[in-house]
Design an enzyme around this catalytic site. Structure first.
Site, PDB file in Angstrom:
ATOM      1  CE1 TYR A   1       2.555  -3.111  -7.721  1.00 30.78           C
ATOM      2  CE2 TYR A   1       3.330  -1.762  -6.467  1.00 30.78           C
ATOM      3  CZ  TYR A   1       3.105  -2.745  -7.507  1.00 30.78           C
ATOM      4  OH  TYR A   1       4.321  -2.686  -8.285  1.00 30.78           O
TER       5      TYR A   1
ATOM      6  CB  CYS B   1      -9.948 -11.599 -10.698  1.00 33.31           C
ATOM      7  SG  CYS B   1     -10.911 -12.119  -9.146  1.00 33.31           S
TER       8      CYS B   1
ATOM      9  CD1 TRP C   1      -1.694   2.226   2.024  1.00 32.60           C
ATOM     10  CD2 TRP C   1      -3.193   1.675   0.615  1.00 32.60           C
ATOM     11  NE1 TRP C   1      -2.398   3.190   2.292  1.00 32.60           N
ATOM     12  CE2 TRP C   1      -3.560   2.903   1.357  1.00 32.60           C
ATOM     13  CE3 TRP C   1      -4.047   0.861  -0.156  1.00 32.60           C
ATOM     14  CZ2 TRP C   1      -4.588   3.745   0.813  1.00 32.60           C
ATOM     15  CZ3 TRP C   1      -5.102   1.549  -0.619  1.00 32.60           C
ATOM     16  CH2 TRP C   1      -5.717   2.628   0.289  1.00 32.60           C
TER      17      TRP C   1
END
Length: 248
Positions: free
Chosen positions: A209, A239, A205
């Site tokens: 990200y 995903c 993080w």
């Protein structure tokens, strides 16, 4: 709520009407995340599970669910391509929260997949979707079957992407109910929950990200990008786990 017999007799079934489900969602919208979890554990069918990617702010859902049901199965679909930091983060949270972790993977190893199909994630949308089906969707469907899941908790939030912007709190998905306790939370809400409960962000993080999956299809947030642009080269957000049967 308490788990007494009278309340358990109110357990919802999948033949609930759209109108009744809409009324329940109206009620759930007015609840806090913790109240939604408590209501679901009392009124939605066993077995209850929670899926986790062990991503940036995943500790929130894992803590919230295990506070309500300490032994709830936590399902991770492991592609074999997670960041090294993610595997270490998983180990830390399993120990800290005493997680009942269940790891599911594709039946074909990642090395064998590459030998047979090449790097699917470099083969456009079609390749990415084939990769996701083998490594995320099929293992999750197997987990739902083997764990006999009646209720699936997931940490999706409306602010994460366009595809999640209109999700209700509760859905019927396949043979399960699917509940999103923190669907209306902001990043600020998550931050304060982590801080108040002495929980950590994913270690990546701090490197920018904000949505963390496989190392080969995840990038840090750059100027001019939205969160959904950081996954799958900006070609898609999901995903696959929260697409099949959602009609996530």
């Amino acid at each position: 709520m308490t788990n007494n017999t009278a309340e358990k007799q109110q357990t919802l079934t999948l033949d609930i009407s759209k109108e009744a489900l809409a009324d329940i969602n109206d009620m759930l919208e007015k609840m806090t995340a913790q109240e939604r979890v408590a209501w679901a554990l009392d009124n939605l069918p066993d077995a209850h599970i929670v899926s986790s990617s062990f991503g940036a702010q995943s500790a929130v859902m894992l803590h919230m669910l295990t506070q309500a049901q300490p032994d709830i199965p936590v399902v991770l679909t492991d592609t074999g391509y997670l960041f090294p930091e993610t595997y270490k983060f998983i180990d830390e949270l399993v120990e800290k929260l005493n997680l009942n972790l269940h790891v599911y993977s594709a039946e074909m190893s990642s090395a064998w997949q590459e030998a047979r199909f090449g790097r699917l994630w470099e083969q456009g949308i079609e390749g990415i979707e084939k990769y996701n089906k083998m490594n995320k969707v099929e293992p999750m469907q197997r987990a739902l079957r083997e764990l006999k899941a009646g209720t699936w908790f997931a940490g999706l939030r409306r602010s994460q992407s366009d595809t999640r912007g209109k999700l209700p709190v509760l859905q019927k998905v396949g043979q399960q109910f699917k509940l999103y306790p923190i669907i209306d939370w902001s990043n600020k809400d998550l931050h304060y929950y982590l801080k108040d409960n002495d929980l950590s962000y994913h270690p990546l993080w701090e490197q920018g990200y904000v949505s963390i999956g496989d190392w080969h299809t995840t990038q840090s947030l750059q100027e001019g990008m939205s969160e959904q642009d950081t996954r799958f080269f900006g070609l898609k957000r999901e995903c696959g786990l929260h697409e099949f049967g959602d009609g996530i």
